[in-house]
Scaffold this active site. Structure first.
Site, PDB file in Angstrom:
ATOM      1  N   LYS A 119     -33.486  37.497   3.361  1.00 54.42           N
ATOM      2  CA  LYS A 119     -33.077  36.199   2.829  1.00 54.42           C
ATOM      3  C   LYS A 119     -31.722  36.270   2.136  1.00 54.42           C
ATOM      4  O   LYS A 119     -30.965  35.310   2.163  1.00 54.42           O
ATOM      5  CB  LYS A 119     -34.135  35.659   1.853  1.00 54.42           C
ATOM      6  CG  LYS A 119     -35.355  35.110   2.542  1.00 54.42           C
ATOM      7  CD  LYS A 119     -36.217  34.324   1.578  1.00 54.42           C
ATOM      8  CE  LYS A 119     -37.451  33.780   2.265  1.00 54.42           C
ATOM      9  NZ  LYS A 119     -38.397  33.199   1.322  1.00 54.42           N
ATOM     10  N   LYS A 211     -39.267  35.414  14.019  1.00 49.63           N
ATOM     11  CA  LYS A 211     -40.427  34.707  13.479  1.00 49.63           C
ATOM     12  C   LYS A 211     -40.185  33.198  13.516  1.00 49.63           C
ATOM     13  O   LYS A 211     -39.067  32.755  13.277  1.00 49.63           O
ATOM     14  CB  LYS A 211     -40.562  35.166  12.018  1.00 49.63           C
ATOM     15  CG  LYS A 211     -41.918  35.101  11.420  1.00 49.63           C
ATOM     16  CD  LYS A 211     -41.876  35.659  10.003  1.00 49.63           C
ATOM     17  CE  LYS A 211     -40.938  34.882   9.106  1.00 49.63           C
ATOM     18  NZ  LYS A 211     -41.014  35.242   7.696  1.00 49.63           N
ATOM     19  N   LYS A 214     -39.219  28.015   8.849  1.00 47.84           N
ATOM     20  CA  LYS A 214     -38.786  26.697   8.374  1.00 47.84           C
ATOM     21  C   LYS A 214     -37.278  26.578   8.396  1.00 47.84           C
ATOM     22  O   LYS A 214     -36.724  25.494   8.439  1.00 47.84           O
ATOM     23  CB  LYS A 214     -39.230  26.506   6.919  1.00 47.84           C
ATOM     24  CG  LYS A 214     -40.731  26.419   6.710  1.00 47.84           C
ATOM     25  CD  LYS A 214     -41.068  26.524   5.227  1.00 47.84           C
ATOM     26  CE  LYS A 214     -42.555  26.517   4.995  1.00 47.84           C
ATOM     27  NZ  LYS A 214     -42.948  26.915   3.651  1.00 47.84           N
TER      28      LYS A 214
END
Ligand code: TYM
Length: 348
Positions: A119, A211, A214
């Site tokens: 992230k 993956k 969102k």
């Protein structure tokens, strides 16, 4: 180790769109578990703000997304009267226990967290301290209720291991005080991850090595819980595949991540195992399988999406559920936090 009442805790972040990965990897299991456990399901709004404001979308979007996750919990079948549904920021003991855990967890442990690295990306110096500390707050979320079981998708495994390490170190560091105060040998349980079903890691529909997430800029990479039937159909039909027909055995899916992913999604939505899907569709055209997957996905997700929309038009109801859940959660969290204060030696 002391004996603990069995309790399930899990959370979902109110950021972006809820998707099929969140449903199959997590929320669907939350619904099943309520049949056999006492459960607490949280909308983790404190976690949502750990990335920059343009990622989580600002205050109005946070409020909207918080209600959307609560609506999804209810629409998927979690009973807010029997179980607890609430938003994290309403129970300040999560942040309070996270502070104590900050002093238990080691920097070296956090430096190993792969999700932070993903992230934060290349510009790690510019990531928030909250993003770095995210897994410690997660440990506090679980342990402020002394929860024993945590249903999550595969990507949360490492965070759960960290929660166990924190619980273990707290129990060791304060072993004498824990025993003196009559809590037996360990104050915190070592929470067990429940990573269940054929779709614990749902991949992007555009790239089987990524993956489903969102934050993927392409909406075609995921099926959102709020998608209408025609959007679901388009996304499944456009999903990346390879030119080979489906194999008849699971081994034949090796090295074919996109095909493997779609078979896993079908199995999870149909409540069967991967070999059953291949028995039915192996050797046939991909288009036949995709058409069946569209019908299945629309049948399973359509009613959930419709109920979510209906609930979201009734913000007063959702807000009342969250407020009531928070009151019940807080009553439990303060009891644990008071005992933690006694163990650590804080006067109260
Ligand atoms: P979040 O919101 O990122 O994800 C919510 C849940 O969805 C699962 N998930 C997936 N499962 C399968 N395939 C995917 N592609 C996929 N994407 C997401 C996640 O594993 C998760 O179970 N950090 C947590 C939120 C949290 C939490 C907690 C969970 C905060 N505190 C305490 C358990 C206990 C998270 O990943 O949220």
């Amino acid at each position: 180790m002391a004996r603990f009442d069995q309790l399930v805790f899990s959370g979902v972040q109110p950021t972006g769109n809820l998707h099929l990965g969140n449903y199959l990897g997590a929320i669907r299991n939350f619904v099943e578990l309520q049949k056999s456990y006492d459960c607490i399901y949280c909308v983790v709004d404190l976690h949502a703000i750990t990335q920059s404001v343009d990622v989580w979308g600002g205050p109005a979007e946070l409020t909207r997304a918080t209600r959307e996750v609560a609506a999804a919990y209810i629409a998927c079948g979690i009973d807010p009267k029997k179980q607890i549904i609430f938003n994290q920021s309403r129970v300040p003991e999560h942040a309070e226990l996270a502070w104590v855990f900050n002093c238990v967890a080691r920097i070296g442990w956090l430096n190993r967290m792969t999700q932070f690295k993903e992230k934060a990306g290349k510009d790690r110096e510019n990531a928030s301290i909250g993003l770095y500390d995210y897994p410690v707050l997660m440990a506090a979320d679980i342990l402020v209720y002394r929860a024993t079981h945590v249903p999550v998708g595969d990507d949360q495994k490492q965070h759960l291991e960290l929660s166990r390490d924190i619980a273990q170190k707290f129990n060791n560091d304060f072993a004498q005080d824990i025993a003196r105060l009559g809590h037996g040998e360990g104050y915190f349980p070592l929470p067990e991850p429940l990573i269940q079903g054929p779709a614990t890691r749902v991949m992007s529909l555009r790239d089987g090595s990524k993956k489903m997430s969102k934050s993927d800029p392409s909406d075609y990479s995921r099926i959102n819980l709020s998608d209408e039937a025609d959007a679901i159909a388009q996304k499944v039909r456009k999903a990346k595949t390879d030119p080979e027909p489906l194999p008849s055995e699971v081994e034949g899916l090796a090295g074919r991540p996109e095909a493997d992913n779609l078979v896993g999604i079908f199995a999870a939505l149909d409540g069967v195992a991967r070999p059953d899907v291949l028995k039915r569709f192996g050797g046939g055209q991909f288009s036949t399988f995709k058409n069946a997957l569209v019908d299945l996905a629309v049948a399973r997700l359509g009613p959930i999406g419709a109920e979510m929309k209906r609930l979201q038009t009734d913000a007063a109801y959702i807000d009342a559920v969250l407020k009531d859940g928070a009151e019940r959660a807080r009553a439990r969290a303060t009891r644990v936090m008071d005992e933690v204060k006694d163990i650590v030696g804080f006067l109260r």
